[in-house]
Design a protein around this motif. Structure first.
Motif, PDB file in Angstrom:
ATOM      1  N   UNK A  40       0.834  -1.205   0.000  1.00  0.00           N
ATOM      2  CA  UNK A  40       0.000   0.000   0.000  1.00  0.00           C
ATOM      3  C   UNK A  40       0.869   1.256   0.000  1.00  0.00           C
ATOM      4  N   UNK A  41       1.950   1.227   0.748  1.00  0.00           N
ATOM      5  CA  UNK A  41       2.875   2.366   0.789  1.00  0.00           C
ATOM      6  C   UNK A  41       3.533   2.556  -0.575  1.00  0.00           C
ATOM      7  N   UNK A  42       4.009   1.469  -1.175  1.00  0.00           N
ATOM      8  CA  UNK A  42       4.656   1.562  -2.487  1.00  0.00           C
ATOM      9  C   UNK A  42       3.714   2.186  -3.512  1.00  0.00           C
ATOM     10  N   UNK A  43       2.475   1.703  -3.531  1.00  0.00           N
ATOM     11  CA  UNK A  43       1.490   2.182  -4.513  1.00  0.00           C
ATOM     12  C   UNK A  43       1.151   3.646  -4.250  1.00  0.00           C
ATOM     13  N   UNK A  44       0.866   3.975  -2.997  1.00  0.00           N
ATOM     14  CA  UNK A  44       0.512   5.355  -2.666  1.00  0.00           C
ATOM     15  C   UNK A  44       1.639   6.326  -2.963  1.00  0.00           C
TER      16      UNK A  44
END
Length: 204
Positions: A40-44
């Motif tokens: 989720x962090x990578x995508x955001x």
């Protein structure tokens, strides 16, 4: 002629970065396929930093033509570097059929970092960009440096969080490179601003 060479160099760099991103992920072991290749962090981070970078490019291109060559050189380097990084970030998202943007920006940074619907740090307002477009010479240089220093400080905060909490090695490497690159540029631009008797804008 110089602008044509810069545009050609930018296109070449973008092609190389997109190819490298695709090659990395295509050959990456999928032992974590159950959890997904991007967190989720990578995508955001990829989504929001792309948008953040777009404004840096806009600010650099808004700098009036009568600004001095030293400041124009800074602006052109920012256009080149951040256009390439946008291609890199969005290349990862496209590879996994993920949306290029989100209607919930900054959720990935968490409450402690001002996330969950908070505005992206360091962004210039429409009024500030309009002001820059209407200025000339040294006055334009001062406002450009003020806006870009604040913008870079926001970008460093975002990239530092991605480096600390992201999971994909390629993403955390890219985030660390942004921290170092933009940190160096903040130092350079602060010195240029001081030489023009300007002061950095407040950054929360």
């Amino acid at each position: 002629m110089a602008r044509k060479r810069l545009r050609f160099a930018a296109v070449a760099v973008i092609c190389l970065i997109v190819g490298a991103a695709v090659g990395f992920w295509a050959h990456r072991p999928r032992d974590d396929a159950g959890a997904g290749p991007l967190s989720t962090v990578d995508i955001g981070f990829a989504q929001d930093m792309s948008v953040h970078h777009e404004q840096a490019v806009l600010l650099a291109r808004t700098l009036p033509a009568d600004a001095g060559p030293q400041i124009r050189g800074v602006a052109e380097r920012i256009v080149l570097a951040q256009t390439a990084e946008i291609a890199q970030l969005r290349g990862w998202l496209q590879l996994f059929d993920l949306p290029l943007s989100t209607d919930q920006p900054m959720h990935w940074m968490g409450h402690e970092h001002g996330g969950h619907g908070a505005p992206m740090p360091g962004l210039a307002s429409t009024a500030e960009i309009t002001q820059l477009a209407g200025l000339h010479s040294t006055a334009a240089e001062v406002v450009f440096l003020q806006l870009m220093i604040r913008h870079h400080r926001g970008g460093v905060a975002m990239a530092q969080t991605a480096f600390n909490t992201g999971s994909a090695p390629a993403v955390t490497r890219a985030a660390l490179e942004m921290v170092n690159e933009q940190g160096n540029e903040i130092g350079e631009m602060t010195a240029l601003l001081t030489a023009r008797q300007g002061q950095p804008l407040p950054f929360p």
